[in-house]
Scaffold this motif. Sequence first.
Motif, PDB file in Angstrom:
ATOM      1  N   ALA A  64      15.252   6.573  12.109  1.00 46.50           N
ATOM      2  CA  ALA A  64      16.071   6.056  13.074  1.00 46.50           C
ATOM      3  C   ALA A  64      15.703   4.789  13.186  1.00 46.50           C
ATOM      4  CB  ALA A  64      15.920   6.841  14.419  1.00 46.50           C
ATOM      5  N   ARG A  65      14.520   4.166  13.001  1.00 41.74           N
ATOM      6  CA  ARG A  65      13.794   2.834  13.216  1.00 41.74           C
ATOM      7  C   ARG A  65      14.593   1.916  12.147  1.00 41.74           C
ATOM      8  NH1 ARG A  65       7.511   2.238  13.057  1.00 41.74           N
ATOM      9  NH2 ARG A  65       7.752   3.459  14.859  1.00 41.74           N
ATOM     10  N   PHE A  66      14.435   2.696  10.871  1.00 47.61           N
ATOM     11  CA  PHE A  66      15.241   1.703   9.763  1.00 47.61           C
ATOM     12  C   PHE A  66      16.704   1.523   9.895  1.00 47.61           C
ATOM     13  CE2 PHE A  66      16.882   1.572   5.399  1.00 47.61           C
ATOM     14  CZ  PHE A  66      16.297   0.243   5.011  1.00 47.61           C
ATOM     15  N   LEU A  67      17.174   2.718  10.353  1.00 50.54           N
ATOM     16  CA  LEU A  67      18.822   2.815  10.337  1.00 50.54           C
ATOM     17  C   LEU A  67      19.103   1.575  11.330  1.00 50.54           C
ATOM     18  CD1 LEU A  67      19.906   6.247   9.678  1.00 50.54           C
ATOM     19  CD2 LEU A  67      19.964   4.519   8.036  1.00 50.54           C
ATOM     20  N   SER A  68      18.375   1.266  12.473  1.00 48.38           N
ATOM     21  CA  SER A  68      18.879   0.626  13.487  1.00 48.38           C
ATOM     22  C   SER A  68      18.331  -0.894  13.443  1.00 48.38           C
ATOM     23  CB  SER A  68      18.050   1.105  14.830  1.00 48.38           C
ATOM     24  OG  SER A  68      16.683   1.070  14.939  1.00 48.38           O
ATOM     25  N   GLY A  69      17.803  -1.053  12.129  1.00 49.36           N
ATOM     26  CA  GLY A  69      17.511  -2.373  11.899  1.00 49.36           C
ATOM     27  C   GLY A  69      15.899  -2.765  12.404  1.00 49.36           C
ATOM     28  N   GLY A  70      15.409  -1.953  12.802  1.00 45.80           N
ATOM     29  CA  GLY A  70      13.965  -2.140  13.011  1.00 45.80           C
ATOM     30  C   GLY A  70      13.064  -2.359  11.924  1.00 45.80           C
ATOM     31  N   THR A  71      12.050  -3.203  12.108  1.00 44.63           N
ATOM     32  CA  THR A  71      11.029  -3.588  11.197  1.00 44.63           C
ATOM     33  C   THR A  71       9.713  -3.264  11.339  1.00 44.63           C
ATOM     34  OG1 THR A  71      10.925  -5.752  11.860  1.00 44.63           O
ATOM     35  CG2 THR A  71      12.621  -5.319  10.105  1.00 44.63           C
ATOM     36  N   ALA A  72       9.568  -2.756  12.598  1.00 42.50           N
ATOM     37  CA  ALA A  72       7.908  -2.668  12.844  1.00 42.50           C
ATOM     38  C   ALA A  72       7.543  -1.480  12.115  1.00 42.50           C
ATOM     39  CB  ALA A  72       7.870  -2.281  14.380  1.00 42.50           C
ATOM     40  N   PRO A  73       6.275  -1.795  11.338  1.00 41.36           N
ATOM     41  CA  PRO A  73       5.767  -0.589  10.494  1.00 41.36           C
ATOM     42  C   PRO A  73       4.892   0.441  11.289  1.00 41.36           C
ATOM     43  CG  PRO A  73       4.355  -2.295  10.281  1.00 41.36           C
ATOM     44  CD  PRO A  73       5.556  -2.819  11.249  1.00 41.36           C
ATOM     45  N   MET A  74       5.050   1.541  11.154  1.00 40.35           N
ATOM     46  CA  MET A  74       4.334   2.809  11.612  1.00 40.35           C
ATOM     47  C   MET A  74       2.870   2.496  11.229  1.00 40.35           C
ATOM     48  SD  MET A  74       6.564   6.133  11.245  1.00 40.35           S
ATOM     49  CE  MET A  74       5.225   7.083  12.186  1.00 40.35           C
ATOM     50  N   PRO A  75       1.849   2.904  12.035  1.00 39.60           N
ATOM     51  CA  PRO A  75       0.535   2.816  11.787  1.00 39.60           C
ATOM     52  C   PRO A  75       0.007   3.760  10.589  1.00 39.60           C
ATOM     53  CG  PRO A  75       0.882   3.394  13.876  1.00 39.60           C
ATOM     54  CD  PRO A  75       2.157   3.610  13.351  1.00 39.60           C
ATOM     55  N   ALA A  76      -0.624   2.894   9.680  1.00 43.06           N
ATOM     56  CA  ALA A  76      -1.314   3.631   8.529  1.00 43.06           C
ATOM     57  C   ALA A  76      -0.466   4.092   7.451  1.00 43.06           C
ATOM     58  CB  ALA A  76      -2.024   4.783   8.932  1.00 43.06           C
ATOM     59  N   ARG A  77       0.684   3.353   7.239  1.00 47.40           N
ATOM     60  CA  ARG A  77       1.689   3.913   6.283  1.00 47.40           C
ATOM     61  C   ARG A  77       1.623   2.988   4.928  1.00 47.40           C
ATOM     62  NH1 ARG A  77       6.512   1.362   5.550  1.00 47.40           N
ATOM     63  NH2 ARG A  77       7.369   0.027   7.340  1.00 47.40           N
ATOM     64  N   PRO A  78       1.177   3.409   3.812  1.00 52.11           N
ATOM     65  CA  PRO A  78       1.347   2.311   2.589  1.00 52.11           C
ATOM     66  C   PRO A  78       2.804   1.656   2.576  1.00 52.11           C
ATOM     67  CG  PRO A  78       0.287   4.544   2.088  1.00 52.11           C
ATOM     68  CD  PRO A  78       0.957   4.559   3.402  1.00 52.11           C
ATOM     69  N   ARG A  79       2.680   0.642   2.087  1.00 53.28           N
ATOM     70  CA  ARG A  79       3.861  -0.059   1.817  1.00 53.28           C
ATOM     71  C   ARG A  79       3.776  -1.091   0.486  1.00 53.28           C
ATOM     72  NH1 ARG A  79       8.494  -0.946   5.017  1.00 53.28           N
ATOM     73  NH2 ARG A  79       9.546  -3.064   4.830  1.00 53.28           N
ATOM     74  N   ILE A  80       5.262  -1.304   0.034  1.00 49.37           N
ATOM     75  CA  ILE A  80       5.239  -2.068  -1.222  1.00 49.37           C
ATOM     76  C   ILE A  80       5.602  -3.350  -0.533  1.00 49.37           C
ATOM     77  CG2 ILE A  80       6.532  -2.749  -3.269  1.00 49.37           C
ATOM     78  CD1 ILE A  80       4.526  -0.553  -3.660  1.00 49.37           C
TER      79      ILE A  80
END
Length: 300
Positions: free
Chosen positions: A282-298
């Motif tokens: 839901a965060r991504f679909l709503s345009g949110g960009t705040a990352p969740m804690p401890a999630r690896p990301r490229i």
Amino acid sequence: METWTVETDDGGGQLEVHTFRPASEASIPGSHAPAEPSGIVVVHGTLVTDSLYWPFARTLGTMLGRPVHCYNRRGRGRSAPQPPGYSAGTEISDLRAVMRSTGSKDVVAHSYGGFVALQAARSTEISRLVTYDAAVSLSGNLHGRWRPELEAAVTAGQLDHAWAHLVQGLGTAGPISYLPMGALRMLSILSAQTRLGSEMRSLLPTAVAEMRAVLDADAHLHDFTSLETPTLMLSGGWSPSYFAETGRTLAGAVPAIDFAVVPLQFHEGPLRPGRRLAARIARFLSGGTAPMPARPRISR
């Protein structure tokens, strides 16, 4: 929940759709209801029907205040059967038909559904796309997962043997996937006594066609470099590692794609109770960009 049908574009029949709308506030008598926000289409995986995604769809719709549409892909429920010559193109056309009929712009897709959605995004206007454990074959990396014995067993009606080959080959059943064939066949016999187990066995012929579609559509990185749809590829922390490897590879080469691991989630994450995965989507679909804690990301 609303149940209705969408006609396929190839004249092959219809697709069964289930729509979930969030509860809306009571309107003032005499006033005009506001236009409904754009919907989200959920594309399910192999060996299941869309009904297993209904709790997830309700949760996602409530979080976003938007309608969520699940549909049975070919060969399930009241949807048309898989046609002769079934391919990824069949599924892409069906997804377009559902998006058009529902007025949806965003897509959430799981496993084989993620493969369908990523293929569709190369030629279809999708505003935002989220995949979870997308079953995409890159440069032949999934060919080793295909077992010819699976198709032979389905053809011979040896469904317990076929189920065992499927589970071992894909490795998507967690620790169960690593059991010996004899134990897996016994589990298949036992699970066939349940509604879900019986349904999965009945869908084994569709799984053969779907796995062939994935391998026939084997792609290379350059096939996705022109992708413009903002895409988030997710993989469960406890899912088979090849899903995450594909996500990282695509995210490292395609600017429109981001990748993240969702900790403590198995391959069937969207089918399990809980709100964490739905909240991340839901965060991504709503345009949110705040990352969740401890999630690896490229990062790029």
